[in-house]
Scaffold this motif. Structure first.
Motif, mmCIF file in Angstrom:
data_model
loop_
_atom_site.group_PDB
_atom_site.id
_atom_site.type_symbol
_atom_site.label_atom_id
_atom_site.label_comp_id
_atom_site.label_asym_id
_atom_site.label_seq_id
_atom_site.Cartn_x
_atom_site.Cartn_y
_atom_site.Cartn_z
ATOM 1 N N PHE A 68 0.819 -1.211 0.000
ATOM 2 C CA PHE A 68 0.000 0.000 0.000
ATOM 3 C C PHE A 68 0.853 1.261 0.000
ATOM 4 C CE2 PHE A 68 -3.093 3.081 1.598
ATOM 5 C CZ PHE A 68 -4.222 2.724 0.899
ATOM 6 N N LEU A 69 1.928 1.279 0.787
ATOM 7 C CA LEU A 69 2.775 2.467 0.848
ATOM 8 C C LEU A 69 3.489 2.695 -0.484
ATOM 9 C CD1 LEU A 69 4.235 2.127 4.471
ATOM 10 C CD2 LEU A 69 2.260 3.468 3.676
ATOM 11 N N ASN A 70 3.863 1.593 -1.167
ATOM 12 C CA ASN A 70 4.440 1.734 -2.514
ATOM 13 C C ASN A 70 3.439 2.393 -3.462
ATOM 14 O OD1 ASN A 70 6.280 -0.261 -1.320
ATOM 15 N ND2 ASN A 70 7.110 -0.378 -3.394
ATOM 16 N N TRP A 71 2.189 1.925 -3.394
ATOM 17 C CA TRP A 71 1.149 2.489 -4.244
ATOM 18 C C TRP A 71 0.932 3.969 -3.903
ATOM 19 C CZ3 TRP A 71 -2.720 -2.047 -3.076
ATOM 20 C CH2 TRP A 71 -2.239 -3.207 -3.706
ATOM 21 N N TYR A 72 0.999 4.284 -2.614
ATOM 22 C CA TYR A 72 0.820 5.674 -2.193
ATOM 23 C C TYR A 72 1.922 6.553 -2.775
ATOM 24 C CZ TYR A 72 -2.377 8.031 1.032
ATOM 25 O OH TYR A 72 -3.418 8.758 1.555
ATOM 26 N N ALA A 73 3.164 6.066 -2.668
ATOM 27 C CA ALA A 73 4.302 6.835 -3.187
ATOM 28 C C ALA A 73 4.215 6.962 -4.712
ATOM 29 C CB ALA A 73 5.609 6.163 -2.781
ATOM 30 N N ASN A 74 3.854 5.873 -5.379
ATOM 31 C CA ASN A 74 3.724 5.927 -6.844
ATOM 32 C C ASN A 74 2.626 6.907 -7.272
ATOM 33 O OD1 ASN A 74 5.685 3.947 -7.013
ATOM 34 N ND2 ASN A 74 4.206 2.276 -7.118
ATOM 35 N N THR A 75 1.520 6.877 -6.551
ATOM 36 C CA THR A 75 0.424 7.789 -6.866
ATOM 37 C C THR A 75 0.840 9.246 -6.651
ATOM 38 O OG1 THR A 75 -1.158 6.104 -6.155
ATOM 39 C CG2 THR A 75 -1.994 8.337 -6.373
ATOM 40 N N ALA A 76 1.571 9.487 -5.565
ATOM 41 C CA ALA A 76 2.055 10.852 -5.310
ATOM 42 C C ALA A 76 2.993 11.314 -6.422
ATOM 43 C CB ALA A 76 2.765 10.899 -3.959
ATOM 44 N N LEU A 77 3.858 10.407 -6.906
ATOM 45 C CA LEU A 77 4.788 10.769 -7.975
ATOM 46 C C LEU A 77 4.040 11.044 -9.282
ATOM 47 C CD1 LEU A 77 7.768 11.142 -8.653
ATOM 48 C CD2 LEU A 77 7.883 8.706 -9.258
#
Length: 276
Positions: A68-77
């Protein structure tokens, strides 16, 4: 019209607005309520909005058992790229279409606006082939780049720039400003509300991006939140409570951004619409 009739119409109008507002809020309230329930309680009728036993483990499960945190970071990028590209290109192109004179300006603008009629699905295969040749598959740039020349955002900025008096721009040039300094020092400060409105729109577009991510990104660790949360249902078909917890966490940045910039958002959209 008598005052009592006016008061009655006002009450009816307010009741309709309240009813529409409750209908709009209902899915969000249900999502938040379901995120704190056990799976067996999610679809119980009548709906128990505040569960007897609050279950916070859904949030822990969403964060720890999925990337989930990877997805969060990817979405932010992805969102950062989309916001930057949309604001940078739309302000420059909108100003050019509104205030600069060049051959074929109106024809180019009409052709550009006509691209809004082309469904996204039609462009998917050519874009996929291009991104594959460029080695951008499984890269967040493949999600962000299609937003670079967004016809709606350019149209929105062009509508506002058209309303700026030409005399003001001429006065700036008489005072020694060239085209670039006029744009940077005079035009952009005047467009603060429109830029803020466009920022919120671009942020929402980027944060909710789903279709391009689904097509161009195959690595689960490089996915964005919208596609990642949808995969909850595939792997755990009955775990809607965890899915709602993930959706609630994903919604937080959009709510925060909107609350901080809502005044400029309403003002910016209104001015662009009225003065076009």
């Amino acid at each position: 019209m008598s005052s009592s009739m006016t008061l009655t119409i006002r009450w009816v109008r307010n009741l309709i607005l309240v009813a529409v507002g409750l209908i709009m809020v209902f899915p969000l309230a249900w999502m938040l309520s379901a995120s704190f329930k056990y799976e067996s309680e999610v679809f119980q009728m009548p709906i128990q909005w505040i569960p007897d036993n609050v279950n916070t483990s859904n949030y822990t499960t969403a964060i720890t058992e999925f990337p989930f945190l990877n997805w969060y970071a990817n979405t932010a990028l992805v969102t950062f790229y989309i916001v930057f590209l949309v604001l940078f290109v739309s302000t420059i192109a909108g100003y050019a279409f509104a205030k600069l004179d060049f051959k074929g300006k109106n024809t180019i603008f009409l052709l550009f606006i006509a691209t809004m009629m082309i469904p996204v699905e039609v462009r998917i295969i050519p874009q996929f082939m291009i991104f594959k040749e460029l080695g951008l598959i499984n890269n967040v740039l493949s999600v962000a780049l299609p937003w670079m020349f967004n016809a709606f955002s350019i149209f929105l900025m062009r509508q506002f720039f058209t309303s700026i008096p030409n005399d003001l721009l001429q006065a700036a040039k008489i005072d020694g400003c060239n085209e670039y300094t006029t744009f940077g020092r005079i035009v952009l400060p005047l467009a603060k509300s429109q830029i803020t409105a466009l920022f919120i729109l671009a942020f929402t577009w980027g944060w909710n991006e789903y279709f391009s991510s689904l097509i161009y990104i195959n690595d689960p660790l490089k996915q964005v939140l919208s596609v990642g949360i949808a995969s909850f249902k595939g792997e755990y078909s009955t775990n809607f409570a965890v899915q709602m917890a993930g959706a609630t966490l994903a919604l937080i940045p959009i709510i925060v951004v909107y609350l901080f910039a809502q005044r400029h958002f309403v003002e910016g959209v209104a001015l662009s619409g009225v003065k076009g």
